[in-house]
Design an enzyme around this catalytic site. Structure first.
Site, PDB file in Angstrom:
ATOM      1  N   THR A 121       0.823  -1.212   0.000  1.00  0.00           N
ATOM      2  CA  THR A 121       0.000   0.000   0.000  1.00  0.00           C
ATOM      3  C   THR A 121       0.853   1.256   0.000  1.00  0.00           C
ATOM      4  OG1 THR A 121      -0.103  -0.302   2.380  1.00  0.00           O
ATOM      5  CG2 THR A 121      -2.043  -0.977   1.131  1.00  0.00           C
ATOM      6  N   ALA A 158      15.499 -11.663   3.953  1.00  0.00           N
ATOM      7  CA  ALA A 158      14.380 -12.314   4.634  1.00  0.00           C
ATOM      8  C   ALA A 158      13.134 -11.438   4.648  1.00  0.00           C
ATOM      9  CB  ALA A 158      14.777 -12.668   6.070  1.00  0.00           C
ATOM     10  N   GLY A 159      13.246 -10.228   4.109  1.00  0.00           N
ATOM     11  CA  GLY A 159      12.086  -9.332   4.107  1.00  0.00           C
ATOM     12  C   GLY A 159      11.891  -8.608   5.424  1.00  0.00           C
ATOM     13  N   SER A 169      13.888  -5.971   6.208  1.00  0.00           N
ATOM     14  CA  SER A 169      14.456  -4.637   5.959  1.00  0.00           C
ATOM     15  C   SER A 169      15.865  -4.453   6.498  1.00  0.00           C
ATOM     16  CB  SER A 169      13.525  -3.545   6.509  1.00  0.00           C
ATOM     17  OG  SER A 169      12.305  -3.599   5.836  1.00  0.00           O
ATOM     18  N   TYR A 202       7.872  -7.073  -8.156  1.00  0.00           N
ATOM     19  CA  TYR A 202       7.491  -5.869  -7.392  1.00  0.00           C
ATOM     20  C   TYR A 202       7.217  -4.714  -8.357  1.00  0.00           C
ATOM     21  CZ  TYR A 202       7.923  -2.337  -3.627  1.00  0.00           C
ATOM     22  OH  TYR A 202       7.699  -1.321  -2.734  1.00  0.00           O
ATOM     23  N   ASP A 242       9.684   0.830   4.964  1.00  0.00           N
ATOM     24  CA  ASP A 242      10.793   0.182   5.669  1.00  0.00           C
ATOM     25  C   ASP A 242      11.682   1.212   6.363  1.00  0.00           C
ATOM     26  OD1 ASP A 242       9.648  -1.912   4.307  1.00  0.00           O
ATOM     27  OD2 ASP A 242      11.299  -2.144   2.883  1.00  0.00           O
TER      28      ASP A 242
HETATM   29  C1  GLA Z   1       8.987  -3.958   0.448  1.00  0.00           C
HETATM   30  C2  GLA Z   1       9.168  -2.484   0.128  1.00  0.00           C
HETATM   31  C3  GLA Z   1       8.167  -1.633   0.913  1.00  0.00           C
HETATM   32  C4  GLA Z   1       6.742  -2.159   0.720  1.00  0.00           C
HETATM   33  C5  GLA Z   1       6.675  -3.660   0.948  1.00  0.00           C
HETATM   34  C6  GLA Z   1       5.325  -4.256   0.629  1.00  0.00           C
HETATM   35  O1  GLA Z   1       9.297  -4.184   1.792  1.00  0.00           O
HETATM   36  O2  GLA Z   1      10.487  -2.070   0.434  1.00  0.00           O
HETATM   37  O3  GLA Z   1       8.286  -0.281   0.527  1.00  0.00           O
HETATM   38  O4  GLA Z   1       6.258  -1.810  -0.543  1.00  0.00           O
HETATM   39  O5  GLA Z   1       7.642  -4.352   0.181  1.00  0.00           O
HETATM   40  O6  GLA Z   1       4.363  -3.794   1.522  1.00  0.00           O
END
Ligand code: GLA
Length: 397
Positions: A49, A135-136, A138, A233, A184
């Site tokens: 979002t 790993a997502g 950040s 993405y 993030d």
């Molecule tokens: C990644 C991007 C964020 C966000 C998420 C999905 O973490 O870096 O900016 O778009 O994906 O919510």
């Protein structure tokens, strides 16, 4: 040499010792050493979002990047990392283009700080991180924010956390070349202990949303690295932009999916590619779920939070199509574990992590289910963390 356990690895005294061991100037003047920290993040709800001017609800977590450093290295950064073989050596006078190395995040931050009018100072430092890479959670935002603090010299940056987050996002967008939104970097800069923070990505207003008492935040990694995530993405972003362009032909006030609600989307759906309709439906419905989750958390209504997490996961799986079989399996095992109130995939998707809210007593049971049943059925090696929500980047105590 085995890596020290997570908490020990982040210990400021240990890190300062590492610096004095490699830097004679720091050893000669230990009083000059500073230690800064920046956390990773987990998003509770509000996925995909942020780049649609929408709402997100992330928490900064106690998986962190820390840098012990001695300010005053003239014109350059020399940063050793315990996680990376190559040190980052950056000539601040001529940082050069991105090279694909971890150094890019530090150099990009220096460039973006300068472009924003902030002074940038050289330093000699040692970095340790407990944010897993890829790993997502950040790790790159945490590195950018820690770098921003270290590059500010011996004092705090001359910019508020939101401004610093936007500078770090710019580093990622323009220098590293990743088209991420603001979530993030915002979470790493502006997190609050014991809370998530709701960010309106259009107005940039934010609200602290305390986590319910007596609930543990659990993050679990599928063991699936996020392959292909960059191109997918960008494709999702383009599909959102296509929906906005088509609807704006009828309703010129629509500038982003943030301006679209479900009836408006239904009205123009016939003119849109069906895939684009599903992408837009995810974003529109997810924004509404963020507000509903904020209210449910404030009311302590964990069963409603659980239904909202489940709806968010289903929407990401079916409409936005950014989940994967391992994320689906992990969420279903977590959500089916007694004492777990809510579970969903978190972050960009295509692998990476889930987030769950659980009773503290349920955490060992959840961990056993993930390490046992999930690992056996997926063939993957998962990792589980019971995390705490912490404050955003700053001086490490
Ligand atoms: C990644 C991007 C964020 C966000 C998420 C999905 O973490 O870096 O900016 O778009 O994906 O919510």
């Amino acid at each position: 040499m085995t890596a020290p356990a997570d908490r020990e690895r982040l210990d400021p005294v240990r890190l300062a010792d590492r610096l004095t061991a490699v830097d004679p100037a720091a050893a000669a003047d230990p009083g000059s050493i500073r230690v800064v920290r920046a956390p990773g993040r987990v998003n509770l709800i509000g996925e995909h979002t942020d780049y649609n001017d929408g709402l997100v609800l992330p928490a900064a977590i106690d998986l962190e990047v820390r840098i012990a450093y001695r300010p005053g290295e003239p014109g350059r950064v020399h940063l050793d990392s315990e996680e990376q073989v190559e040190p980052a050596t950056i000539d601040l006078g001529a940082p050069g283009p991105a090279t694909g190395a971890w150094t890019d995040y530090v150099a990009g931050t220096a460039i973006a700080m300068r472009a924003a009018g902030l002074a940038v100072h050289g330093f000699r430092g040692v970095l340790a991180s407990t944010v897993p890479v890829g790993a997502g959670l950040s790790s790159s935002a945490a590195l950018e924010l820690a770098a921003a603090w270290a590059l500010s010299g011996g004092a705090a940056p001359a910019a508020d956390p939101l401004t610093l987050a936007r500078i770090a996002q710019r580093a990622e967008n323009e220098h590293v070349g990743v088209r991420c939104g603001l979530m993030d970097q915002f979470a790493s800069a502006s997190g609050r202990a014991g809370a998530a923070v709701l960010l309106d990505c259009r107005s940039l207003a934010s609200r602290v949303v305390p986590l319910p008492d007596g609930i543990t935040l659990v993050v679990a990694h599928t063991g699936v690295p996020r392959a292909l995530s960059g191109s997918a993405y960008n494709e999702r972003r383009a599909q959102c932009e296509a929906a906005v362009a088509a609807i704006a032909r009828h309703v010129p006030a629509v500038r982003a999916l943030r301006d679209v609600d479900e009836p408006m989307l239904a009205r123009y759906a016939a003119e849109l590619d069906p895939v684009v309709v599903r992408r837009a439906r995810h974003v529109v419905s997810e924004n509404a779920r963020v507000l509903a989750a904020e209210a449910a958390l404030a009311a302590g209504d964990l069963s409603l939070v659980g239904r909202l997490f489940a709806a968010s996961h289903a929407s990401l799986r079916d409409d936005y199509e950014v989940s994967c079989p391992e994320l689906d399996l992990l969420v279903s095992i977590a959500a089916g574990t007694p004492g777990v109130h809510a579970a969903r995939m978190t972050g960009a998707g295509f692998g990476g992590c889930i987030v769950a809210l659980a009773d503290p007593a349920a955490v060992p049971r959840l961990t056993a289910a993930i390490e046992g049943e999930y690992a056996a059925r997926s063939g993957r090696t998962p990792r589980v963390w019971a995390v705490r929500a912490v404050d955003g980047a700053g001086i490490a105590a």
